[in-house]
Design an enzyme around this catalytic site. Structure first.
Site, PDB file in Angstrom:
ATOM      1  N   TYR A 238       9.734 -55.800  20.546  1.00  0.00           N
ATOM      2  CA  TYR A 238       8.334 -56.211  20.658  1.00  0.00           C
ATOM      3  C   TYR A 238       7.559 -55.810  19.412  1.00  0.00           C
ATOM      4  O   TYR A 238       7.942 -54.919  18.651  1.00  0.00           O
ATOM      5  CB  TYR A 238       7.678 -55.556  21.877  1.00  0.00           C
ATOM      6  CG  TYR A 238       7.509 -54.070  21.734  1.00  0.00           C
ATOM      7  CD1 TYR A 238       6.331 -53.526  21.225  1.00  0.00           C
ATOM      8  CD2 TYR A 238       8.539 -53.194  22.079  1.00  0.00           C
ATOM      9  CE1 TYR A 238       6.184 -52.153  21.065  1.00  0.00           C
ATOM     10  CE2 TYR A 238       8.405 -51.831  21.925  1.00  0.00           C
ATOM     11  CZ  TYR A 238       7.220 -51.314  21.416  1.00  0.00           C
ATOM     12  OH  TYR A 238       7.086 -49.965  21.239  1.00  0.00           O
ATOM     13  N   PHE A 248      -0.081 -52.440  15.343  1.00  0.00           N
ATOM     14  CA  PHE A 248      -0.109 -51.018  15.690  1.00  0.00           C
ATOM     15  C   PHE A 248       1.248 -50.487  16.152  1.00  0.00           C
ATOM     16  O   PHE A 248       1.438 -49.271  16.234  1.00  0.00           O
ATOM     17  CB  PHE A 248      -1.174 -50.731  16.751  1.00  0.00           C
ATOM     18  CG  PHE A 248      -1.003 -51.488  18.041  1.00  0.00           C
ATOM     19  CD1 PHE A 248      -0.134 -51.044  19.025  1.00  0.00           C
ATOM     20  CD2 PHE A 248      -1.737 -52.651  18.278  1.00  0.00           C
ATOM     21  CE1 PHE A 248       0.022 -51.743  20.216  1.00  0.00           C
ATOM     22  CE2 PHE A 248      -1.593 -53.352  19.464  1.00  0.00           C
ATOM     23  CZ  PHE A 248      -0.700 -52.902  20.436  1.00  0.00           C
ATOM     24  N   ASP A 249       2.192 -51.372  16.437  1.00  0.00           N
ATOM     25  CA  ASP A 249       3.501 -50.895  16.871  1.00  0.00           C
ATOM     26  C   ASP A 249       4.502 -52.031  16.751  1.00  0.00           C
ATOM     27  O   ASP A 249       4.151 -53.212  16.911  1.00  0.00           O
ATOM     28  CB  ASP A 249       3.447 -50.406  18.323  1.00  0.00           C
ATOM     29  CG  ASP A 249       4.680 -49.614  18.735  1.00  0.00           C
ATOM     30  OD1 ASP A 249       5.471 -49.241  17.849  1.00  0.00           O
ATOM     31  OD2 ASP A 249       4.844 -49.363  19.944  1.00  0.00           O
ATOM     32  N   ILE A 266       1.983 -49.738  30.535  1.00  0.00           N
ATOM     33  CA  ILE A 266       0.651 -50.194  30.941  1.00  0.00           C
ATOM     34  C   ILE A 266       0.766 -51.348  31.939  1.00  0.00           C
ATOM     35  O   ILE A 266       1.763 -52.076  31.972  1.00  0.00           O
ATOM     36  CB  ILE A 266      -0.177 -50.629  29.711  1.00  0.00           C
ATOM     37  CG1 ILE A 266       0.530 -51.752  28.939  1.00  0.00           C
ATOM     38  CG2 ILE A 266      -0.482 -49.439  28.814  1.00  0.00           C
ATOM     39  CD1 ILE A 266      -0.294 -52.312  27.776  1.00  0.00           C
ATOM     40  N   TYR A 292      -5.279 -49.704  27.765  1.00  0.00           N
ATOM     41  CA  TYR A 292      -5.642 -48.288  27.663  1.00  0.00           C
ATOM     42  C   TYR A 292      -7.107 -48.032  27.972  1.00  0.00           C
ATOM     43  O   TYR A 292      -7.587 -46.911  27.798  1.00  0.00           O
ATOM     44  CB  TYR A 292      -5.289 -47.770  26.268  1.00  0.00           C
ATOM     45  CG  TYR A 292      -3.798 -47.798  26.006  1.00  0.00           C
ATOM     46  CD1 TYR A 292      -2.945 -46.911  26.653  1.00  0.00           C
ATOM     47  CD2 TYR A 292      -3.248 -48.733  25.137  1.00  0.00           C
ATOM     48  CE1 TYR A 292      -1.584 -46.935  26.428  1.00  0.00           C
ATOM     49  CE2 TYR A 292      -1.874 -48.769  24.907  1.00  0.00           C
ATOM     50  CZ  TYR A 292      -1.043 -47.877  25.559  1.00  0.00           C
ATOM     51  OH  TYR A 292       0.316 -47.910  25.340  1.00  0.00           O
ATOM     52  N   PHE A 308       0.761 -58.873  22.307  1.00  0.00           N
ATOM     53  CA  PHE A 308       2.170 -58.521  22.121  1.00  0.00           C
ATOM     54  C   PHE A 308       3.029 -59.776  22.101  1.00  0.00           C
ATOM     55  O   PHE A 308       2.742 -60.751  22.806  1.00  0.00           O
ATOM     56  CB  PHE A 308       2.683 -57.634  23.270  1.00  0.00           C
ATOM     57  CG  PHE A 308       2.038 -56.293  23.392  1.00  0.00           C
ATOM     58  CD1 PHE A 308       2.534 -55.207  22.673  1.00  0.00           C
ATOM     59  CD2 PHE A 308       0.958 -56.104  24.234  1.00  0.00           C
ATOM     60  CE1 PHE A 308       1.949 -53.954  22.805  1.00  0.00           C
ATOM     61  CE2 PHE A 308       0.375 -54.849  24.373  1.00  0.00           C
ATOM     62  CZ  PHE A 308       0.864 -53.769  23.650  1.00  0.00           C
TER      63      PHE A 308
END
Length: 316
Positions: A238, A248-249, A266, A292, A308
């Site tokens: 992902y 961010f990831d 989440i 979040y 995502f």
């Protein structure tokens, strides 16, 4: 009593495959050839483990085998025999392999435990040349096999009243490397645009997208695997971005897929991935209420909508 044996034997599936500790798996450097398994005899010379003679298996490849041998018999620890050669994909470096297991007493041929009936394969085996995770012998054995192969290992378990048994493993599946399936044609035009590198790594153009107050879960590639349940664990590749396009990831950047329970992530992931199929690539737009919320999370500011692209590689 039988439940206790089942627990111990299923645990031994993993313990056997992961070699009962690295130092316990060296075996004997001389290998005994079994004529009924002559195809594997040449490789046995390179594998420092004895082959088990006199054991056969019948049945459809990839299904629960019927295993036969003359009882009583004795087995050595770190001995093995390939009972059925599979017709599926070749096992390769880095593959996470799922196996169904049967523990069979060598004293009387009785079945001590089985994962087949409840369809609870063990998926903890990663085939790797890293000797801190798998010994060289086991690595060579697994790398020589294809999916739907059945291999048996001899086990003398001093922790279960001296029970000696065959751990019979059938390799039923392995994780995908990236999403595989059909590209979805009717993706809404106002969603972010995703492009893929040759290795499957995604990049994104937000396309002026401003987010959504509700969860968006859109197939980009429709896989042909099993439907993911919200009670399962998932293996995925992902990448995640903020609405301004800031990444961010990314598991792709780490060079390794991620495995996680859908109960541990989440809500947007649990709700957004359940119902999709293994092999699919899914675009998720997660509003703050399912992400979040009003709390900062490392590189993610409070009240952020998250985007995502998730490749579903496996579900257990």
């Amino acid at each position: 009593m039988r439940k206790s044996l089942l627990s111990k034997a299923v645990t031994a599936v993993c313990a056997t495959v992961m070699c009962l500790g690295v130092t316990a798996c060296g075996g004997n450097s001389s290998a005994k050839s079994d004529k009924s398994n002559s195809d594997s005899s040449s490789s046995s010379e390179k594998i420092g483990m004895h082959q088990i003679a006199g054991v056969t298996a019948k049945g459809e490849l990839g299904k629960k085998p019927t295993v036969s041998f003359k009882t009583p018999m004795t087995v050595e620890d770190n001995s093995y025999v390939v009972l059925q050669k599979g017709d599926g994909a070749q096992i390769e470096d880095g593959d996470r392999v799922c196996s169904q297991g049967i523990a069979i007493s060598v004293k009387d041929g009785s079945e001590l435990a089985s994962t087949w009936e409840k369809n609870t394969p063990d998926c903890s085996t990663v085939v790797t040349s890293d000797t801190s995770q798998m010994t060289e012998n086991y690595y060579k054995i697994f790398k020589s096999l294809k999916l739907n192969s059945t291999v048996a290992f001899g086990v003398n378990d001093s922790n279960s009243s001296g029970t000696s048994y065959l751990m019979v493993l059938t390799l039923v599946s392995k994780d995908l490397k990236k999403a595989t399936g059909e590209k979805v044609a009717d993706i809404p035009a106002d969603l972010p645009k995703v492009t893929l590198a040759k290795d499957g790594k995604p990049s994104i153009d937000m396309n002026g997208y401003k987010g959504s107050d509700s969860l968006i879960s859109q197939d980009l590639i429709k896989g042909k695997g099993a439907v993911v349940k919200d009670t399962q664990s998932v293996v995925a590749h992902y990448t995640g971005w903020l609405l301004d396009g800031t990444q961010f990831d990314s598991s792709w950047d780490r060079g390794q897929s991620s495995a996680f329970s859908l109960d541990s992530v989440i809500k947007g992931w649990k709700q957004g991935l359940a119902g999709h199929t293994v092999g699919s690539q899914v675009l998720l737009v997660v509003p703050p209420s399912l992400g979040y919320g009003n709390k900062d999370q490392e590189k993610i500011p409070a009240n952020s909508t998250l985007v995502f692209v998730v490749d579903i590689l496996a579900a257990y």
